[in-house]
Design a protein around this motif. Structure first.
Motif, mmCIF file in Angstrom:
data_model
loop_
_atom_site.group_PDB
_atom_site.id
_atom_site.type_symbol
_atom_site.label_atom_id
_atom_site.label_comp_id
_atom_site.label_asym_id
_atom_site.label_seq_id
_atom_site.Cartn_x
_atom_site.Cartn_y
_atom_site.Cartn_z
ATOM 1 N N TRP A 62 18.128 16.300 84.044
ATOM 2 C CA TRP A 62 17.292 16.182 85.096
ATOM 3 C C TRP A 62 18.172 16.417 86.466
ATOM 4 O O TRP A 62 17.942 17.118 87.311
ATOM 5 C CB TRP A 62 16.690 14.771 85.181
ATOM 6 C CG TRP A 62 15.475 14.923 84.112
ATOM 7 C CD1 TRP A 62 15.324 14.261 83.165
ATOM 8 C CD2 TRP A 62 14.092 15.402 84.355
ATOM 9 N NE1 TRP A 62 14.159 14.296 82.568
ATOM 10 C CE2 TRP A 62 13.295 15.379 83.154
ATOM 11 C CE3 TRP A 62 13.514 16.431 85.350
ATOM 12 C CZ2 TRP A 62 12.119 15.716 83.131
ATOM 13 C CZ3 TRP A 62 12.233 16.777 84.981
ATOM 14 C CH2 TRP A 62 11.602 16.510 83.993
ATOM 15 N N CYS A 63 19.480 15.874 86.281
ATOM 16 C CA CYS A 63 20.134 16.062 87.473
ATOM 17 C C CYS A 63 20.568 17.592 87.684
ATOM 18 O O CYS A 63 20.663 17.907 88.865
ATOM 19 C CB CYS A 63 21.471 15.201 87.361
ATOM 20 S SG CYS A 63 21.059 13.184 87.555
ATOM 21 N N GLU A 64 20.928 18.043 86.601
ATOM 22 C CA GLU A 64 21.390 19.419 86.599
ATOM 23 C C GLU A 64 20.439 20.070 87.286
ATOM 24 O O GLU A 64 20.291 21.116 88.137
ATOM 25 C CB GLU A 64 21.647 19.993 85.410
ATOM 26 C CG GLU A 64 23.269 19.918 84.987
ATOM 27 C CD GLU A 64 23.424 20.029 83.604
ATOM 28 O OE1 GLU A 64 22.967 21.168 83.193
ATOM 29 O OE2 GLU A 64 24.460 19.455 83.037
ATOM 30 N N GLN A 65 19.022 20.113 86.589
ATOM 31 C CA GLN A 65 18.090 20.722 87.253
ATOM 32 C C GLN A 65 17.725 20.699 88.765
ATOM 33 O O GLN A 65 17.531 21.636 89.561
ATOM 34 C CB GLN A 65 16.614 20.536 86.544
ATOM 35 C CG GLN A 65 15.384 21.339 86.975
ATOM 36 C CD GLN A 65 14.014 20.561 86.621
ATOM 37 O OE1 GLN A 65 13.401 20.323 87.667
ATOM 38 N NE2 GLN A 65 13.820 20.016 85.585
ATOM 39 N N VAL A 66 17.742 19.292 89.218
ATOM 40 C CA VAL A 66 17.381 19.261 90.692
ATOM 41 C C VAL A 66 18.629 19.763 91.495
ATOM 42 O O VAL A 66 18.241 20.479 92.537
ATOM 43 C CB VAL A 66 17.553 17.656 90.816
ATOM 44 C CG1 VAL A 66 17.281 17.252 92.518
ATOM 45 C CG2 VAL A 66 16.201 17.147 90.240
ATOM 46 N N ALA A 67 19.789 19.552 91.017
ATOM 47 C CA ALA A 67 20.993 20.282 91.835
ATOM 48 C C ALA A 67 20.934 21.612 91.847
ATOM 49 O O ALA A 67 21.126 22.262 92.903
ATOM 50 C CB ALA A 67 22.376 19.803 91.339
ATOM 51 N N GLU A 68 20.544 22.296 90.792
ATOM 52 C CA GLU A 68 20.336 23.802 90.951
ATOM 53 C C GLU A 68 19.279 24.327 91.836
ATOM 54 O O GLU A 68 19.304 25.269 92.491
ATOM 55 C CB GLU A 68 20.231 24.309 89.585
ATOM 56 C CG GLU A 68 21.124 24.519 88.760
ATOM 57 C CD GLU A 68 20.979 25.010 87.258
ATOM 58 O OE1 GLU A 68 20.200 25.307 86.813
ATOM 59 O OE2 GLU A 68 22.178 24.699 86.572
ATOM 60 N N ARG A 69 18.128 23.223 91.796
ATOM 61 C CA ARG A 69 16.893 23.891 92.662
ATOM 62 C C ARG A 69 17.290 23.540 94.055
ATOM 63 O O ARG A 69 16.683 24.220 95.113
ATOM 64 C CB ARG A 69 15.632 22.873 92.226
ATOM 65 C CG ARG A 69 15.057 23.621 91.138
ATOM 66 C CD ARG A 69 14.177 22.654 90.311
ATOM 67 N NE ARG A 69 12.816 22.682 90.992
ATOM 68 C CZ ARG A 69 11.727 22.055 90.320
ATOM 69 N NH1 ARG A 69 11.895 21.257 89.730
ATOM 70 N NH2 ARG A 69 10.545 22.461 91.345
ATOM 71 N N SER A 104 20.232 23.658 95.439
ATOM 72 C CA SER A 104 21.217 24.438 95.891
ATOM 73 C C SER A 104 20.673 25.778 97.109
ATOM 74 O O SER A 104 21.190 25.853 98.308
ATOM 75 C CB SER A 104 22.245 25.110 95.025
ATOM 76 O OG SER A 104 23.103 26.038 95.610
ATOM 77 N N PRO A 105 19.873 26.523 96.760
ATOM 78 C CA PRO A 105 19.314 27.667 97.263
ATOM 79 C C PRO A 105 18.624 27.211 98.677
ATOM 80 O O PRO A 105 18.664 27.728 99.739
ATOM 81 C CB PRO A 105 18.333 28.337 96.698
ATOM 82 C CG PRO A 105 18.094 27.684 95.309
ATOM 83 C CD PRO A 105 19.313 26.545 95.180
ATOM 84 N N MET A 106 18.058 25.774 98.662
ATOM 85 C CA MET A 106 17.589 25.426 99.764
ATOM 86 C C MET A 106 18.606 24.843 100.964
ATOM 87 O O MET A 106 17.853 24.635 101.988
ATOM 88 C CB MET A 106 16.594 23.940 99.457
ATOM 89 C CG MET A 106 15.343 24.211 98.282
ATOM 90 S SD MET A 106 14.626 22.807 97.632
ATOM 91 C CE MET A 106 13.951 22.109 99.335
ATOM 92 N N VAL A 107 19.616 24.687 100.643
ATOM 93 C CA VAL A 107 20.655 24.306 101.638
ATOM 94 C C VAL A 107 21.827 25.418 101.878
ATOM 95 O O VAL A 107 22.816 25.333 101.993
ATOM 96 C CB VAL A 107 21.218 23.047 100.970
ATOM 97 C CG1 VAL A 107 20.315 21.742 101.345
ATOM 98 C CG2 VAL A 107 21.912 23.125 99.804
ATOM 99 N N GLY A 108 21.337 26.641 101.138
ATOM 100 C CA GLY A 108 22.344 27.927 101.283
ATOM 101 C C GLY A 108 23.298 28.075 100.667
ATOM 102 O O GLY A 108 24.104 29.082 100.943
ATOM 103 N N GLY A 109 22.963 27.487 99.334
ATOM 104 C CA GLY A 109 24.018 27.777 98.124
ATOM 105 C C GLY A 109 25.113 27.142 97.947
ATOM 106 O O GLY A 109 25.767 27.493 97.003
ATOM 107 N N VAL A 166 26.341 18.116 99.650
ATOM 108 C CA VAL A 166 26.617 19.615 99.405
ATOM 109 C C VAL A 166 27.905 19.914 99.668
ATOM 110 O O VAL A 166 28.591 19.593 100.633
ATOM 111 C CB VAL A 166 25.637 20.395 100.197
ATOM 112 C CG1 VAL A 166 25.729 21.944 99.883
ATOM 113 C CG2 VAL A 166 24.292 19.816 100.287
ATOM 114 N N VAL A 167 28.773 20.706 98.866
ATOM 115 C CA VAL A 167 30.104 21.092 99.055
ATOM 116 C C VAL A 167 29.903 22.521 99.226
ATOM 117 O O VAL A 167 29.615 23.396 98.183
ATOM 118 C CB VAL A 167 30.771 20.659 97.707
ATOM 119 C CG1 VAL A 167 32.317 20.970 98.264
ATOM 120 C CG2 VAL A 167 30.708 19.154 97.680
ATOM 121 N N ASN A 168 30.437 22.777 100.289
ATOM 122 C CA ASN A 168 30.465 24.185 100.866
ATOM 123 C C ASN A 168 31.923 24.919 100.574
ATOM 124 O O ASN A 168 31.923 26.060 100.639
ATOM 125 C CB ASN A 168 30.016 24.553 102.145
ATOM 126 C CG ASN A 168 28.215 24.512 102.157
ATOM 127 O OD1 ASN A 168 27.579 24.811 101.296
ATOM 128 N ND2 ASN A 168 27.789 23.486 103.266
#
Ligand SMILES: Cc1ncc(COP(=O)(O)O)c(C=O)c1O
Length: 384
Positions: A34-41, A43-48, A194-196
């Motif tokens: 669940w954590c992996e799914q949420v983190a993946e979803r 990421s694109p919402m905050v620019g990758g 978020v780590v850019n």
């Protein structure tokens, strides 16, 4: 008439089913499916950037400050107009909190305010995007680059917003999100870092895994894990990640309700605001706000208090917002030798009022809020 709350917490329609699924699974702690799914979803919402879920936005800020290796003798510039966590995260590292004012239009700290506070000891800047809007991030980034400062975003209000063609959460080396029940995406409590800057991945992984290289062990990169760095525990558990996944499924729905409320306030209160010297929450150039909150600025602190009391007496639970951190007793301690004046923060804090706005808000509720606010004008005349 039932009260219209300031906020109604929203769990996605599939939240209960997801939590049951998570409970039945063999993985309840952090970094599961669940954590992996949420983190993946997310990421694109905050620019990758790479997303690490944390137990709260406060934890994300603390993890960010630890990842930068801040300590005594360092200074970090934060706005006085923000939630205490933006500053407590700095304070916990032993660094000095340097308070800057906010811009009177964006209510966020921009390059002009930061420039006044930079010294040879400044290491980082934490920019808060108030109401999911900001001053120019291009200017702020340029200022940080010129002085060798790390930019961190406190994007607790800004998930889903864009600015200068980019998502909030993509401007800083690090960005912090909150999933507190008042936020656009909620798990009751929760957050994310978020780590850019890829150079920080490993340090963040170790810090959040109690100072160990356990993440490498789980990926099969080492055959045992051990204590390798300072650390703490900054993982969100699977049950709350399952709630976040349901919230993401309903994101378009809840964002549409929030935007409908925001837009209706803007049009429904325009003439009232003009007649009573009230400033409405502005739309800012080059920015698409995420309808996190809607505010009014009354002409004086007394008028704000009257309008607040008026709304609440009619069961519309409007609220004020941040008290100036720079003037608080702990803020004075955290800023050590500095006693920075932040007059815009003091002024705005006294005059600002937030109207109810949430992802399940109905058109009738929005109409009632507008009618109630507008009735203040007639009530004032009657009671004068
Ligand atoms: C601007 C800002 N930063 C940080 C936080 C802290 O987030 P959390 O409540 O998830 O710890 C908040 C709080 O709600 C906030 O408004």
């Amino acid at each position: 008439m039932p009260a219209i709350p300031f906020n109604r917490p929203y769990a996605g329609r599939r939240a209960a089913a997801n939590v049951e699924d998570a409970l039945r699974s063999a993985h309840h702690s952090g970094d599961g499916p669940w954590c992996e799914q949420v983190a993946e979803r997310l990421s694109p919402m905050v620019g990758g950037g790479r997303v690490f879920l944390t137990p709260s936005g406060t934890d994300a800020l603390e993890l960010a400050c630890m990842a930068l290796g801040l300590g005594p003798g360092d200074e970090v510039i934060v706005p006085s107009f923000t939630f205490s966590s933006t500053a407590t995260a700095v304070q916990r590292t032993g660094a000095t909190v340097r308070f800057a004012d906010v811009d009177p239009v964006t209510l966020s700290m921009g390059a002009a305010q930061v420039a006044e506070r930079v010294t040879s000891r400044t290491r980082a800047v934490i920019a808060v995007h108030y109401g999911g809007q900001s001053s120019s991030m291009a200017e702020l980034s340029a200022l940080c680059d010129a002085h060798g400062l790390t930019l961190v975003e406190d994007a607790a209000h800004a998930l889903g917003g864009t600015h200068e063609g980019r998502a909030y959460g993509s401007f800083g080396a690090l960005a912090c999100l909150s999933f507190h029940e008042t936020k656009n995406l909620s798990s009751g409590e929760g957050g994310a870092l978020v780590v850019n800057d890829p150079r920080l991945y490993e340090r963040v992984e170790q810090l959040r895994e109690k100072g160990t290289d356990r993440s490498k062990f789980f990926r099969g990169q080492v055959d045992k894990y051990t204590w390798v760095s300072p650390g703490s525990s900054f993982l969100l558990g699977e049950l709350l990640a399952a709630v976040l996944a349901a919230g993401l499924d309903d994101w378009d729905l809840t964002q549409a309700r929030r935007h409908a409320g925001w837009d209706a306030y803007e049009s429904g209160l325009a003439s009232f605001a003009a007649d009573h010297d009230i400033t409405l929450h502005p739309r800012l150039p080059d920015t698409r706000h995420p309808a996190h909150l809607y505010y009014l600025l009354a002409p004086s602190g007394q008028a704000r208090d009257e309008l607040l009391a008026h709304c609440r007496s009619r069961h519309v639970l409007a609220v004020s917002h941040y008290q100036p951190l720079a003037e608080s007793s702990e803020g004075r301690r955290a800023s050590g030798p500095y006693a920075d004046e932040c007059p815009v923060t003091a002024d705005v804090s006294a005059r600002l009022l937030r109207l109810p706005l949430y992802g399940s808000m109905t058109d009738d509720e929005v109409d009632s809020v507008i009618t109630t606010v507008r009735a203040w004008a007639t009530d004032r005349v009657v009671h004068a």
